[in-house]
Enzyme design. Structure first.
Site, PDB file in Angstrom:
ATOM      1  CG  ASP A   1      -1.780   1.062   1.397  1.00 16.36           C
ATOM      2  OD1 ASP A   1      -2.570   1.334   0.415  1.00 16.36           O
ATOM      3  OD2 ASP A   1      -1.657   1.994   2.160  1.00 16.36           O
TER       4      ASP A   1
ATOM      5  CD  GLU B   1      -2.460   2.459  -3.495  1.00 12.87           C
ATOM      6  OE1 GLU B   1      -3.361   3.269  -3.483  1.00 12.87           O
ATOM      7  OE2 GLU B   1      -1.701   2.269  -2.547  1.00 12.87           O
TER       8      GLU B   1
END
Length: 745
Positions: A424, A479
């Site tokens: 993330d 990401e």
């Protein structure tokens, strides 16, 4: 203290061989080395046993082997310090009278160090495998006695005690031993086991008490809102009866750039709630019963969970974790998570976890100011505080912090057979000025904005994942929302070493196009073609994730223009475009049947909408797209290679039509044609590379999906009419707001 009691105190302390300063330090739980005073020690008067047992009435010492009485201990301080000579220096137990109830226990301070110098040295050097080996809590048998080994990194604390139900959460009972070379505090507590709740009580360098801290390396936790760590049944995790050998040996071939990969993104807590039972979420066993068959039936290859590492605030959706090694107790015990992964693998589904190494929340029981100093975070808020999320940023330049996070990644992959990690917020890690104005950030040593420590950490992470002993084929997915070069390039070639990267640009551009009314789309035609300009710069996943259906953005269906029919038709056509476009696929729960509402973590996807033919039609389409995608190598094998894609028509902005070829390098070929206006196109001629018959293998306008059922009857035969630079062509009917897919027979 009266003069008489002071004399008694001094006499007793002399007989026990203790200095008054040591007595006061032990009673106040601020002694720098409790093992030097507590337990059994040889003195001029013979062997002496000293124990710290606040609130005890009487303490006897008995032999461990036959229970014979070795001696009686006398109170030498009203704070709970007892001492006395014993007849033999043999292994012993304590018989404690708690003003009525009598308890017989081993003495923690009769045991030597439990961690070796070599692994502790590796902890100091930042070896993630040493973190896995040493830190946290672990049931063990030590000198023939069962108990739990506790170890925590807190180099700047003056004193650390382990507290829990077993000692009435009293930090005076179990102060730990400091192993100086690693800054690790350790303790063996006998006769407790798995299921024990605990935390760490610490004094700062200047002697101030900190809030009780949960164990950063705990493998299990209490269910929120409770915050204690729990001693895990490590044997149930490490000796889980896996039956997924076939999957584990083959998965390396099932999640490569040349494989069909389709992720179903799920928020585990809210995927399906039981309204009759207080709207609770499912546990791992129930998720295995319901989610695995559903994802399999829908044709997805992987389930991707939003973060499941324990997190205090459910509204963070898991993106503010505090226990990086512990599956959330919201869903059951850690071994039950292993059971879910095992059943997914048996069903032929991979499991991907979102993993958050960028930041952590500032809850008092967590990592912030862990030992009274900025240990896990940077001390300078320009580096250590995340303004966007009110979180703390890991100090990745510190060996021990980097090793702690890499160890967490390895633990999910090794202990739980997880198939990959979606990392993330990588962009926030790579740039020191991420979301910061001038003057709010600190340049790197060269004066630049690149975060050199984070870059080194990500390279190390990906190197370690690819070289785990005995575990092969796991992947990492970034990401990353910027044009940082080489995110998916090998570390050896200067890249970050991820296997895939989310294509945020493709998602933003294409959703922007779809949001436009069809009459205006001609002015935004490039938004659907621009992705192919950089398609081979990285290995991409096309993400329609939770991020697109939160914070007032509405649902995917809600982004589509037009009346009700047109909205559904637009969504179906867009899905057809996505599944035929180069890049692996990701769909967030609810999107697969065209949910109207935004994601609500306190609710569930609106499953009742499947009673509506239009929503059910979208679900059928996604299922068929996944199946077509897996059945047609031309749609995935050359995703990352220029030979796998060619525009046939990329410039018909006036009609908002796109046509392109997908090839697999072995002669198989697919053609996709998208009409993004509600106007049917009759006799629309498209150049074809092959003469003969083509099958119409998918049409998003089919009646079974809720469409108008306009199409080409399933079969097309080319004409010897040159078009679009090709010797053959076909005259097609393009349904309104639809994608059709043709396969060369």
């Amino acid at each position: 203290m009266s003069e008489q009691s002071h004399v008694h105190h001094a006499t007793e302390s002399t007989r026990a061989g203790l200095h008054p300063l040591d007595i006061n330090a032990l009673v106040d739980a601020r002694h720098p080395d409790p093992f030097s005073q507590l337990g059994m020690h040889e003195t001029d008067a013979g062997p002496v046993v000293r124990v710290m047992l606040p609130n005890a009435a009487h303490v006897s010492v008995v032999a461990r082997d036959d229970g014979r009485l070795l001696g009686e201990l006398q109170p030498i301080h009203a704070g709970g310090l007892f001492a006395g000579t014993v007849s033999d220096a043999v292994p012993y137990r304590l018989r404690i009278d708690w003003h009525g109830p009598v308890q017989e226990i081993e003495d923690t301070y009769s045991f030597g160090p439990v961690l070796g110098d070599e692994p502790l040295q590796r902890v100091a050097w930042g070896d993630p495998y040493a973190v896995l080996e040493c830190l946290g809590s672990r049931p063990i048998v030590f000198d023939g006695v069962p108990g739990v080994r506790f170890a925590v990194w807190a180099p700047n604390a003056r004193r650390v005690s382990v507290v829990g139900d077993f000692n009435a959460w009293d930090g005076r009972r179990h102060p730990m031993r400091l192993r100086h070379q690693a800054g690790v505090w350790e303790l063996f507590v006998p006769q407790i086991g798995a299921g024990t709740r605990y935390k760490y009580e610490m004094l700062t360098r200047d002697g101030h008490p900190l809030p009780l801290k949960a164990d950063p390396c705990a493998m299990q936790t209490e269910k929120p809102p409770a915050t204690a760590s729990v001693v895990a049944h490590v044997d149930k995790i490490e000796q889980f009866a896996w039956t997924d050998r076939e999957w584990m040996e083959s998965r390396g071939h099932q999640q490569t750039p040349r494989s069909p990969v389709s992720f179903y993104e799920v928020h585990a807590e809210s995927w399906l709630r039981i309204a009759e039972e207080g709207h609770r979420g499912l546990d791992w066993s129930e998720l295995a019963d319901r989610l695995i068959p559903y994802a399999k039936e829908m044709g997805f290859t992987h389930i991707e969970f939003m973060p499941i590492a324990e997190h205090p605030f459910g509204g963070s959706w898991g993106y503010q974790p505090l226990a990086q090694f512990a599956p959330s107790a919201r869903f059951g015990a850690p071994e039950q998570f292993a059971g879910f992964v095992n059943r997914a693998h048996e069903a032929g589904l991979g499991v991907i976890l979102d993993w958050v190494p960028a930041h952590f929340p500032n809850d008092a029981h967590g990592l912030v100011q862990f030992d009274g100093t900025p240990l896990y975070e940077h001390s300078d808020p320009r580096e250590g505080y995340h303004q966007d999320w009110n979180t703390m940023i890991y100090n990745l330049g510190r060996n021990e912090v980097s090793a702690f996070l890499v160890a967490s990644a390895l633990a999910w992959l090794m202990r739980y057979h997880v198939d990959g990690l979606r990392v993330d917020a990588v962009a926030s890690m790579l740039y020191r000025d991420y979301s910061r104005a001038a003057g709010e950030w600190v340049p790197n040593i060269y004066g630049g904005r690149e975060n050199l420590e984070a870059i080194a950490f990500l390279k190390r992470l990906n190197h370690e994942v690819q070289h785990m002993p005995g575990v092969h084929g796991a992947i990492t997915i970034a990401e990353e929302s910027t044009a940082w070069p080489g995110v998916t390039a090998p570390v050896d070639n200067g890249g970050l070493g991820f296997q895939f990267k989310w294509n945020m640009g493709w998602m933003h551009d294409t959703l922007h196009y779809m949001h436009e009314d069809s009459v205006h789309r001609r002015w935004h035609h490039h938004n659907m073609t621009f992705g192919m300009v950089y398609a081979y710069s990285e290995r991409f996943v096309l993400p329609l994730s939770h991020d697109e259906v939160v914070h007032g953005k509405g649902s995917l269906l809600g982004k589509m223009p037009g009346d009700r029919w047109q909205r559904f038709a637009n969504l179906r056509a867009y899905f057809g475009f996505m599944w035929t476009h180069p890049g692996k696929k990701l769909m967030f729960m609810g999107g697969e049947f065209g949910q109207m509402a935004e994601f609500d973590h306190d609710g569930s996807p609106h499953w009742h909408l499947l009673d509506d033919d239009m929503h059910h039609g979208v679900q059928k389409l996604v299922r068929d797209l996944n199946r077509m995608y897996r059945d047609e190598p031309a749609l995935y094998q050359m995703d990352s290679e220029p030979g796998g894609f060619e525009w046939i028509i990329g410039d018909d902005a006036g009609n908002s039509v796109y046509a392109y070829r997908r090839m697999d390098g072995a002669g198989r070929e697919i053609v996709a044609i998208c009409n993004f206006t509600p106007v049917p196109r009759h006799h629309y001629r498209i150049g074809m590379s092959r003469h003969g018959r083509w099958s119409e293998i998918l049409n998003t306008d089919a009646a079974v999906y809720g469409g108008s059922n306009l199409g080409n009857g399933g079969l097309i035969v080319t004409d010897d009419v040159p078009s679009h630079g090709r010797p053959h062509s076909a005259s097609l009917i393009l349904p309104p707001l639809a994608t059709i897919v043709l396969r060369a027979d």
